[in-house]
Design a protein around this motif. Structure first.
Motif, PDB file in Angstrom:
ATOM      1  N   MET A   1       0.821  -1.190   0.000  1.00 10.12           N
ATOM      2  CA  MET A   1       0.000   0.000   0.000  1.00 10.12           C
ATOM      3  C   MET A   1       0.864   1.252   0.000  1.00 10.12           C
ATOM      4  SD  MET A   1      -3.215   1.091   2.333  1.00 10.12           S
ATOM      5  CE  MET A   1      -2.564   2.146   3.591  1.00 10.12           C
ATOM      6  N   SER A   2       2.088   1.149   0.422  1.00  7.53           N
ATOM      7  CA  SER A   2       2.945   2.324   0.506  1.00  7.53           C
ATOM      8  C   SER A   2       3.250   2.924  -0.860  1.00  7.53           C
ATOM      9  CB  SER A   2       4.245   1.982   1.219  1.00  7.53           C
ATOM     10  OG  SER A   2       4.948   0.998   0.479  1.00  7.53           O
ATOM     11  N   GLN A   3       3.078   2.145  -1.949  1.00  6.08           N
ATOM     12  CA  GLN A   3       3.346   2.659  -3.290  1.00  6.08           C
ATOM     13  C   GLN A   3       2.148   3.403  -3.876  1.00  6.08           C
ATOM     14  OE1 GLN A   3       4.538  -0.726  -5.547  1.00  6.08           O
ATOM     15  NE2 GLN A   3       6.567  -0.810  -4.639  1.00  6.08           N
ATOM     16  N   LEU A   4       0.999   3.276  -3.262  1.00  6.19           N
ATOM     17  CA  LEU A   4      -0.195   3.945  -3.777  1.00  6.19           C
ATOM     18  C   LEU A   4      -0.141   5.436  -3.462  1.00  6.19           C
ATOM     19  CD1 LEU A   4      -3.009   1.482  -2.666  1.00  6.19           C
ATOM     20  CD2 LEU A   4      -2.053   1.758  -4.961  1.00  6.19           C
ATOM     21  N   PRO A   5      -0.572   6.284  -4.400  1.00  3.53           N
ATOM     22  CA  PRO A   5      -0.634   7.717  -4.105  1.00  3.53           C
ATOM     23  C   PRO A   5      -1.593   7.989  -2.955  1.00  3.53           C
ATOM     24  CG  PRO A   5      -1.083   7.273  -6.438  1.00  3.53           C
ATOM     25  CD  PRO A   5      -0.997   5.955  -5.742  1.00  3.53           C
ATOM     26  N   GLU A   6      -1.383   9.080  -2.271  1.00  2.00           N
ATOM     27  CA  GLU A   6      -2.228   9.438  -1.124  1.00  2.00           C
ATOM     28  C   GLU A   6      -3.703   9.539  -1.511  1.00  2.00           C
ATOM     29  OE1 GLU A   6      -1.520   9.779   2.124  1.00  2.00           O
ATOM     30  OE2 GLU A   6       0.560   9.193   1.731  1.00  2.00           O
ATOM     31  N   THR A   7      -3.973   9.915  -2.744  1.00  2.00           N
ATOM     32  CA  THR A   7      -5.358  10.117  -3.176  1.00  2.00           C
ATOM     33  C   THR A   7      -6.006   8.861  -3.734  1.00  2.00           C
ATOM     34  OG1 THR A   7      -4.556  10.823  -5.337  1.00  2.00           O
ATOM     35  CG2 THR A   7      -4.944  12.547  -3.696  1.00  2.00           C
ATOM     36  N   HIS A   8      -5.278   7.765  -3.803  1.00  2.00           N
ATOM     37  CA  HIS A   8      -5.822   6.527  -4.380  1.00  2.00           C
ATOM     38  C   HIS A   8      -6.990   6.029  -3.538  1.00  2.00           C
ATOM     39  CE1 HIS A   8      -6.045   2.462  -5.995  1.00  2.00           C
ATOM     40  NE2 HIS A   8      -5.339   2.911  -7.024  1.00  2.00           N
ATOM     41  N   HIS A   9      -8.045   5.582  -4.221  1.00  2.00           N
ATOM     42  CA  HIS A   9      -9.261   5.175  -3.512  1.00  2.00           C
ATOM     43  C   HIS A   9      -9.020   4.000  -2.570  1.00  2.00           C
ATOM     44  CE1 HIS A   9     -10.248   1.501  -5.846  1.00  2.00           C
ATOM     45  NE2 HIS A   9      -9.527   2.090  -6.773  1.00  2.00           N
ATOM     46  N   LEU A  10      -8.099   3.093  -2.891  1.00  2.00           N
ATOM     47  CA  LEU A  10      -7.846   1.960  -1.990  1.00  2.00           C
ATOM     48  C   LEU A  10      -7.183   2.418  -0.699  1.00  2.00           C
ATOM     49  CD1 LEU A  10      -6.685  -0.846  -4.429  1.00  2.00           C
ATOM     50  CD2 LEU A  10      -8.901  -0.590  -3.308  1.00  2.00           C
ATOM     51  N   ARG A  11      -6.287   3.388  -0.785  1.00  5.94           N
ATOM     52  CA  ARG A  11      -5.636   3.908   0.423  1.00  5.94           C
ATOM     53  C   ARG A  11      -6.688   4.530   1.344  1.00  5.94           C
ATOM     54  NH1 ARG A  11      -0.589   5.423   2.183  1.00  5.94           N
ATOM     55  NH2 ARG A  11       0.418   4.951   0.220  1.00  5.94           N
ATOM     56  N   ARG A  12      -7.569   5.333   0.748  1.00  7.16           N
ATOM     57  CA  ARG A  12      -8.621   5.966   1.568  1.00  7.16           C
ATOM     58  C   ARG A  12      -9.537   4.917   2.172  1.00  7.16           C
ATOM     59  NH1 ARG A  12      -9.338   9.954  -3.040  1.00  7.16           N
ATOM     60  NH2 ARG A  12     -10.842   8.380  -3.663  1.00  7.16           N
ATOM     61  N   ARG A  13      -9.861   3.905   1.382  1.00  2.13           N
ATOM     62  CA  ARG A  13     -10.761   2.858   1.862  1.00  2.13           C
ATOM     63  C   ARG A  13     -10.144   2.094   3.028  1.00  2.13           C
ATOM     64  NH1 ARG A  13     -12.749  -1.636  -2.226  1.00  2.13           N
ATOM     65  NH2 ARG A  13     -11.881  -3.145  -0.826  1.00  2.13           N
ATOM     66  N   LEU A  14      -8.857   1.775   2.912  1.00  2.53           N
ATOM     67  CA  LEU A  14      -8.197   1.026   3.984  1.00  2.53           C
ATOM     68  C   LEU A  14      -7.983   1.878   5.233  1.00  2.53           C
ATOM     69  CD1 LEU A  14      -5.672  -1.096   1.937  1.00  2.53           C
ATOM     70  CD2 LEU A  14      -7.701  -1.897   3.152  1.00  2.53           C
ATOM     71  N   LEU A  15      -7.859   3.183   5.064  1.00  6.06           N
ATOM     72  CA  LEU A  15      -7.780   4.057   6.235  1.00  6.06           C
ATOM     73  C   LEU A  15      -9.108   4.068   6.983  1.00  6.06           C
ATOM     74  CD1 LEU A  15      -5.685   7.071   4.904  1.00  6.06           C
ATOM     75  CD2 LEU A  15      -4.997   5.347   6.585  1.00  6.06           C
ATOM     76  N   ASP A  16     -10.206   4.021   6.229  1.00  3.88           N
ATOM     77  CA  ASP A  16     -11.535   3.988   6.857  1.00  3.88           C
ATOM     78  C   ASP A  16     -11.785   2.661   7.562  1.00  3.88           C
ATOM     79  OD1 ASP A  16     -12.052   6.509   5.936  1.00  3.88           O
ATOM     80  OD2 ASP A  16     -13.244   5.837   4.209  1.00  3.88           O
ATOM     81  N   ASP A  17     -11.315   1.556   6.961  1.00  2.00           N
ATOM     82  CA  ASP A  17     -11.543   0.225   7.520  1.00  2.00           C
ATOM     83  C   ASP A  17     -10.330  -0.658   7.232  1.00  2.00           C
ATOM     84  OD1 ASP A  17     -12.406  -2.215   8.429  1.00  2.00           O
ATOM     85  OD2 ASP A  17     -14.088  -2.382   7.024  1.00  2.00           O
ATOM     86  N   PRO A  18      -9.358  -0.730   8.170  1.00  2.00           N
ATOM     87  CA  PRO A  18      -8.136  -1.507   7.935  1.00  2.00           C
ATOM     88  C   PRO A  18      -8.384  -2.997   7.699  1.00  2.00           C
ATOM     89  CG  PRO A  18      -7.922  -0.134   9.902  1.00  2.00           C
ATOM     90  CD  PRO A  18      -9.347  -0.050   9.446  1.00  2.00           C
ATOM     91  N   ASP A  19      -9.535  -3.511   8.092  1.00  2.00           N
ATOM     92  CA  ASP A  19      -9.840  -4.929   7.903  1.00  2.00           C
ATOM     93  C   ASP A  19     -10.500  -5.207   6.554  1.00  2.00           C
ATOM     94  OD1 ASP A  19      -8.818  -5.593  10.417  1.00  2.00           O
ATOM     95  OD2 ASP A  19     -10.726  -5.119  11.385  1.00  2.00           O
ATOM     96  N   ASP A  20     -10.727  -4.170   5.768  1.00  2.00           N
ATOM     97  CA  ASP A  20     -11.355  -4.330   4.453  1.00  2.00           C
ATOM     98  C   ASP A  20     -10.452  -5.167   3.555  1.00  2.00           C
ATOM     99  OD1 ASP A  20     -13.018  -4.076   2.309  1.00  2.00           O
ATOM    100  OD2 ASP A  20     -12.802  -1.921   2.094  1.00  2.00           O
ATOM    101  N   ARG A  21     -11.043  -6.039   2.757  1.00  2.00           N
ATOM    102  CA  ARG A  21     -10.292  -6.919   1.864  1.00  2.00           C
ATOM    103  C   ARG A  21     -10.861  -6.828   0.452  1.00  2.00           C
ATOM    104  NH1 ARG A  21      -7.186  -6.546   5.364  1.00  2.00           N
ATOM    105  NH2 ARG A  21      -6.657  -8.095   6.892  1.00  2.00           N
ATOM    106  N   PHE A  22     -10.058  -7.210  -0.516  1.00  2.00           N
ATOM    107  CA  PHE A  22     -10.509  -7.267  -1.902  1.00  2.00           C
ATOM    108  C   PHE A  22     -11.569  -8.347  -2.059  1.00  2.00           C
ATOM    109  CE2 PHE A  22      -6.229  -5.626  -3.311  1.00  2.00           C
ATOM    110  CZ  PHE A  22      -6.717  -4.489  -3.917  1.00  2.00           C
ATOM    111  N   ASP A  23     -12.545  -8.081  -2.894  1.00  2.00           N
ATOM    112  CA  ASP A  23     -13.448  -9.155  -3.285  1.00  2.00           C
ATOM    113  C   ASP A  23     -13.038  -9.618  -4.682  1.00  2.00           C
ATOM    114  OD1 ASP A  23     -14.504  -7.308  -5.128  1.00  2.00           O
ATOM    115  OD2 ASP A  23     -16.253  -6.868  -3.895  1.00  2.00           O
ATOM    116  N   PHE A  24     -13.697 -10.610  -5.221  1.00  2.00           N
ATOM    117  CA  PHE A  24     -13.291 -11.172  -6.514  1.00  2.00           C
ATOM    118  C   PHE A  24     -13.409 -10.156  -7.647  1.00  2.00           C
ATOM    119  CE2 PHE A  24     -13.987 -15.242  -4.314  1.00  2.00           C
ATOM    120  CZ  PHE A  24     -12.740 -15.797  -4.558  1.00  2.00           C
ATOM    121  N   TYR A  25     -14.413  -9.303  -7.605  1.00  2.00           N
ATOM    122  CA  TYR A  25     -14.575  -8.299  -8.645  1.00  2.00           C
ATOM    123  C   TYR A  25     -13.391  -7.338  -8.643  1.00  2.00           C
ATOM    124  CZ  TYR A  25     -16.446  -4.615 -11.530  1.00  2.00           C
ATOM    125  OH  TYR A  25     -16.607  -3.691 -12.520  1.00  2.00           O
TER     126      TYR A  25
END
Length: 106
Positions: free
Chosen positions: A1-25
């Motif tokens: 995750m450290s390579q993702l830009p600060e504005t990347h949606h996955l970084r923001r999502r994981l900050l909101d919920d660190p336990d969030d995981r990828f789904d198959f889609y």
């Protein structure tokens, strides 16, 4: 995750919920984006893998967002490669002045 830009949606999502995981889609989306933008596979090849029937149009539309620096590198590589292939028997053996204006004998 450290390579993702600060504005990347996955970084923001994981900050909101660190336990969030990828789904198959999302894994499918990541795979298509990675194949197109990092591995530089042709869009139609990726479309075949994803079982799209549009020849790659949707792949380009949805997943074609390369990193700016990577896009610039691609353009530089494209223009650095020779674009003219000599045809057999057309190599210049004498200077243009020796052959006359249109390449014929003087």
């Amino acid at each position: 995750m450290s390579q993702l830009p600060e504005t990347h949606h996955l970084r923001r999502r994981l900050l909101d919920d660190p336990d969030d995981r990828f789904d198959f889609y999302e894994l499918r989306h990541f795979g298509a984006s990675y194949m197109l933008n990092e591995l530089e596979l042709e869009p139609w090849v990726i479309a075949e893998q994803l079982r799209h029937t549009d020849g790659g149009r949707l792949v380009l539309e949805l997943y074609g967002h390369p990193d700016r620096n990577k896009a610039i590198d691609r353009m530089r590589r494209a223009y650095a490669e020779p674009t003219v292939t000599p045809i057999r028997g057309t190599a210049r053996t004498r200077s243009g002045a020796d052959r006359g204006l249109f390449g014929g004998r003087p």
